[in-house]
Design an enzyme around this catalytic site. Sequence first.
Site, mmCIF file in Angstrom:
data_model
loop_
_atom_site.group_PDB
_atom_site.id
_atom_site.type_symbol
_atom_site.label_atom_id
_atom_site.label_comp_id
_atom_site.label_asym_id
_atom_site.label_seq_id
_atom_site.Cartn_x
_atom_site.Cartn_y
_atom_site.Cartn_z
ATOM 1 N N HIS A 190 46.771 26.398 0.817
ATOM 2 C CA HIS A 190 46.218 26.142 -0.509
ATOM 3 C C HIS A 190 46.226 27.471 -1.357
ATOM 4 C CE1 HIS A 190 42.345 28.277 0.847
ATOM 5 N NE2 HIS A 190 42.597 27.691 2.176
ATOM 6 N N CYS A 237 41.736 28.552 5.687
ATOM 7 C CA CYS A 237 42.916 28.476 6.472
ATOM 8 C C CYS A 237 43.935 29.328 6.158
ATOM 9 C CB CYS A 237 43.474 26.937 6.538
ATOM 10 S SG CYS A 237 42.267 25.872 7.317
#
Length: 221
Positions: free
Chosen positions: A157, A173
């Site tokens: 992302h 992440c």
Amino acid sequence: MATNREVEVIASVAPVHPSFLAMYAAKPTERFPLPATDVTEVNSRYFRQEVAYPRGELPGTVVVDPGNKYLYLVRENGRALRYGVGVGKAGLAWNGTAEIKRKAEWPRWTPTADMIRREPERNGPWRNGMAPGLTNPLGPRALYLFKGNLDTFYRIHGTTEPHTIGTNVSSGCIRMFNQDIIDLYGRVPVNTKVLVLPASEHVEPSGAFATAREENGPDAG
């Protein structure tokens, strides 16, 4: 003789080539007009660029190297697009193969119970989710990784903290510059294979990276 750390600092404050500034320029036509990303605090080796790819994955594969803080999109003829990333705890907790089963533009973000427990003041107010926007930690795009029908909870992302690209971060992440996740999002379809390497395994040897040359800029067409 300068130490590796001193070289890293010098490189990070060197003038940024105009081609890179254009690469990370504002995107006013986005749903939420995206400002230019300040990349002056990040070593230019983490800027998007085409590099030689020494491994054997098929073109179109995404390979994440959490230890060296890079993500590769494998291309033809032994080449790859290399993007710098920041790696959160969740990004170091899982490795293996998966597929991108969901893509989202301007996604909604909901912190995990662990994130709320670890930083209640920061994350607690969003336990029911944060609407998309410029302050959303997932940024303008998110890619969701699954093994079969099982969500790995591994995400690639954008970020609201571009200075953290190339570093380990406390949560999340795999985060990318917002302009880079938009670029990657446009190149990879649903069902793209993703290989996440263990933190100790690398695509390129650690310490062997050439800083993107200020005089020439990127080669990331």
